[in-house]
Design a protein around this motif. Sequence first.
Motif, mmCIF file in Angstrom:
data_model
loop_
_atom_site.group_PDB
_atom_site.id
_atom_site.type_symbol
_atom_site.label_atom_id
_atom_site.label_comp_id
_atom_site.label_asym_id
_atom_site.label_seq_id
_atom_site.Cartn_x
_atom_site.Cartn_y
_atom_site.Cartn_z
ATOM 1 N N ILE A 29 0.857 -1.193 0.000
ATOM 2 C CA ILE A 29 0.000 0.000 0.000
ATOM 3 C C ILE A 29 0.891 1.240 0.000
ATOM 4 O O ILE A 29 1.179 1.842 1.045
ATOM 5 N N LYS A 30 1.330 1.597 -1.172
ATOM 6 C CA LYS A 30 2.200 2.743 -1.421
ATOM 7 C C LYS A 30 2.292 2.906 -2.933
ATOM 8 O O LYS A 30 1.964 1.977 -3.680
ATOM 9 N N PRO A 31 2.764 4.018 -3.406
ATOM 10 C CA PRO A 31 2.986 4.148 -4.849
ATOM 11 C C PRO A 31 4.026 3.141 -5.332
ATOM 12 O O PRO A 31 5.041 2.910 -4.667
ATOM 13 N N VAL A 32 3.768 2.558 -6.476
ATOM 14 C CA VAL A 32 4.689 1.567 -7.034
ATOM 15 C C VAL A 32 6.059 2.206 -7.260
ATOM 16 O O VAL A 32 6.177 3.266 -7.865
ATOM 17 N N GLY A 33 7.090 1.556 -6.747
ATOM 18 C CA GLY A 33 8.458 2.038 -6.935
ATOM 19 C C GLY A 33 8.880 3.165 -6.024
ATOM 20 O O GLY A 33 10.013 3.655 -6.117
ATOM 21 N N SER A 34 8.015 3.574 -5.093
ATOM 22 C CA SER A 34 8.308 4.762 -4.294
ATOM 23 C C SER A 34 9.437 4.571 -3.285
ATOM 24 O O SER A 34 9.999 5.543 -2.799
ATOM 25 N N LEU A 35 9.767 3.332 -2.946
ATOM 26 C CA LEU A 35 10.874 3.102 -2.016
ATOM 27 C C LEU A 35 12.209 2.912 -2.737
ATOM 28 O O LEU A 35 13.232 2.628 -2.111
ATOM 29 N N ALA A 36 12.174 3.058 -4.050
ATOM 30 C CA ALA A 36 13.397 3.130 -4.862
ATOM 31 C C ALA A 36 14.431 2.063 -4.514
ATOM 32 O O ALA A 36 14.150 0.877 -4.599
ATOM 33 N N GLN A 37 15.637 2.500 -4.088
ATOM 34 C CA GLN A 37 16.713 1.546 -3.853
ATOM 35 C C GLN A 37 16.427 0.589 -2.697
ATOM 36 O O GLN A 37 16.985 -0.504 -2.646
ATOM 37 N N LEU A 38 15.566 0.976 -1.770
ATOM 38 C CA LEU A 38 15.194 0.038 -0.708
ATOM 39 C C LEU A 38 14.529 -1.195 -1.318
ATOM 40 O O LEU A 38 14.724 -2.325 -0.845
ATOM 41 N N GLU A 39 13.774 -0.982 -2.368
ATOM 42 C CA GLU A 39 13.103 -2.094 -3.034
ATOM 43 C C GLU A 39 14.094 -2.952 -3.818
ATOM 44 O O GLU A 39 14.090 -4.184 -3.701
ATOM 45 N N THR A 40 14.930 -2.312 -4.600
ATOM 46 C CA THR A 40 15.837 -3.087 -5.449
ATOM 47 C C THR A 40 16.877 -3.843 -4.617
ATOM 48 O O THR A 40 17.271 -4.959 -4.965
ATOM 49 N N MET A 41 17.308 -3.242 -3.512
ATOM 50 C CA MET A 41 18.272 -3.930 -2.647
ATOM 51 C C MET A 41 17.642 -5.167 -2.022
ATOM 52 O O MET A 41 18.250 -6.248 -1.994
ATOM 53 N N THR A 42 16.422 -5.020 -1.533
ATOM 54 C CA THR A 42 15.753 -6.148 -0.896
ATOM 55 C C THR A 42 15.432 -7.229 -1.909
ATOM 56 O O THR A 42 15.602 -8.429 -1.626
ATOM 57 N N ALA A 43 14.968 -6.837 -3.090
ATOM 58 C CA ALA A 43 14.644 -7.829 -4.120
ATOM 59 C C ALA A 43 15.895 -8.599 -4.534
ATOM 60 O O ALA A 43 15.849 -9.821 -4.754
ATOM 61 N N ARG A 44 17.017 -7.910 -4.617
ATOM 62 C CA ARG A 44 18.247 -8.606 -4.996
ATOM 63 C C ARG A 44 18.714 -9.530 -3.868
ATOM 64 O O ARG A 44 19.238 -10.610 -4.118
ATOM 65 N N TYR A 45 18.513 -9.087 -2.637
ATOM 66 C CA TYR A 45 18.853 -9.960 -1.510
ATOM 67 C C TYR A 45 17.988 -11.219 -1.530
ATOM 68 O O TYR A 45 18.457 -12.303 -1.201
ATOM 69 N N ALA A 46 16.735 -11.067 -1.944
ATOM 70 C CA ALA A 46 15.865 -12.241 -2.097
ATOM 71 C C ALA A 46 16.451 -13.182 -3.150
ATOM 72 O O ALA A 46 16.443 -14.411 -2.984
ATOM 73 N N GLY A 47 16.975 -12.606 -4.224
ATOM 74 C CA GLY A 47 17.599 -13.420 -5.259
ATOM 75 C C GLY A 47 18.849 -14.125 -4.771
ATOM 76 O O GLY A 47 19.150 -15.253 -5.179
ATOM 77 N N ILE A 48 19.586 -13.469 -3.885
ATOM 78 C CA ILE A 48 20.793 -14.079 -3.319
ATOM 79 C C ILE A 48 20.430 -15.203 -2.357
ATOM 80 O O ILE A 48 20.996 -16.300 -2.407
ATOM 81 N N SER A 49 19.476 -14.944 -1.480
ATOM 82 C CA SER A 49 19.110 -15.917 -0.448
ATOM 83 C C SER A 49 18.170 -16.999 -0.950
ATOM 84 O O SER A 49 18.064 -18.069 -0.343
ATOM 85 N N GLY A 50 17.475 -16.711 -2.058
ATOM 86 C CA GLY A 50 16.513 -17.676 -2.581
ATOM 87 C C GLY A 50 15.205 -17.686 -1.806
ATOM 88 O O GLY A 50 14.399 -18.595 -1.953
ATOM 89 N N LYS A 51 14.975 -16.654 -0.977
ATOM 90 C CA LYS A 51 13.755 -16.581 -0.167
ATOM 91 C C LYS A 51 13.035 -15.271 -0.438
ATOM 92 O O LYS A 51 13.660 -14.222 -0.512
ATOM 93 N N TYR A 52 11.715 -15.341 -0.569
ATOM 94 C CA TYR A 52 10.941 -14.129 -0.801
ATOM 95 C C TYR A 52 9.709 -14.035 0.090
ATOM 96 O O TYR A 52 9.094 -12.976 0.187
ATOM 97 N N ASP A 53 9.337 -15.131 0.757
ATOM 98 C CA ASP A 53 8.217 -15.075 1.694
ATOM 99 C C ASP A 53 8.592 -14.128 2.838
ATOM 100 O O ASP A 53 9.671 -14.238 3.420
ATOM 101 N N LYS A 54 7.697 -13.209 3.178
ATOM 102 C CA LYS A 54 8.028 -12.197 4.186
ATOM 103 C C LYS A 54 8.346 -12.802 5.546
ATOM 104 O O LYS A 54 9.016 -12.181 6.372
ATOM 105 N N ASN A 55 7.853 -14.000 5.796
ATOM 106 C CA ASN A 55 8.113 -14.667 7.072
ATOM 107 C C ASN A 55 9.382 -15.505 7.050
ATOM 108 O O ASN A 55 9.826 -15.985 8.089
ATOM 109 N N GLU A 56 9.948 -15.690 5.863
ATOM 110 C CA GLU A 56 11.147 -16.521 5.732
ATOM 111 C C GLU A 56 12.412 -15.732 5.451
ATOM 112 O O GLU A 56 13.503 -16.137 5.844
ATOM 113 N N ILE A 57 12.261 -14.599 4.774
ATOM 114 C CA ILE A 57 13.439 -13.786 4.490
ATOM 115 C C ILE A 57 13.735 -12.930 5.723
ATOM 116 O O ILE A 57 12.887 -12.178 6.198
ATOM 117 N N ASN A 58 14.920 -13.086 6.268
ATOM 118 C CA ASN A 58 15.256 -12.443 7.537
ATOM 119 C C ASN A 58 16.433 -11.487 7.403
ATOM 120 O O ASN A 58 17.184 -11.520 6.428
#
Length: 267
Positions: A29-58
């Motif tokens: 619930i926010k404008p798409v892309g509004s968190l900018a690098q916070l989004e891309t950093m987290t998404a890439r970390y998901a790619g590194i860790s192989g986890k994307y479920d909010k309860n599993e990615i720590n």
Amino acid sequence: MHIEEIIQKITPLDAIAQKMAQARFDALIKPVGSLAQLETMTARYAGISGKYDKNEINYPNKALLSFANLKDAEKIFALIEGKDPLNILADFANAKAFGLVLTADNEWDALDEGVSLVQEYIQEYDLGLIGMASFSDKNDKFLILAMAGGILAAASMKVGIMIDGDTALAATRKAKEICPDVMNYIFGSEVTTEEGNEAGLKDLAIASPLRLSIPQGIGSGACLAFTVFDAGLKSYKEMETFQEAGVHVEMKEFSMAEAAKKGKNNG
């Protein structure tokens, strides 16, 4: 472990996990892309860790590894003793800070020493993200090779590397020469005022979230960027999507396209 074995262990990111993480950000619930690098950093970390479920990615265990050659060893004594400002900044970021002294005096030993040192810290502290910085300048080719070896080692262990300063940037360039896939694991931290730093980051397509006018990349920027990294993860884990909130259609006022249109009209 030989460098060839290290390289073979550097694999592409989990594209599905990265895509799903970005999709969750887009649904918050926010404008798409509004968190900018916070989004891309987290998404890439998901790619590194192989986890994307909010309860599993720590939140990963984090540590700053700041290097120095023997000539500059005295510069990191306070860091090693835990009495340097970097120790305080690392503690603020819920991380650790370590000073590493390079002893190798030839290229092969330098590469190997960097690999061994970083592997040791990652294993001992179960690290998922490291900051890479230096108290010595980028003209020391053995130091550059050691840091490049450390970068390759971290990537082979699926650990993200947040670089800080020109020496770490030079080491990243060397690591890329050895194994281009290592760039998937590289995060920027700050744009320092070192000559050519901003241009060098741009050349390697490394985005850095901070611009603090820090004159040297000894690790302060990386420690502060750790907090930005955690902020992205916190948003990812704790914010609700429209569906989670029981709103099944994105509200017009939360549309990034609508915001852009409004800005254009106001201009």
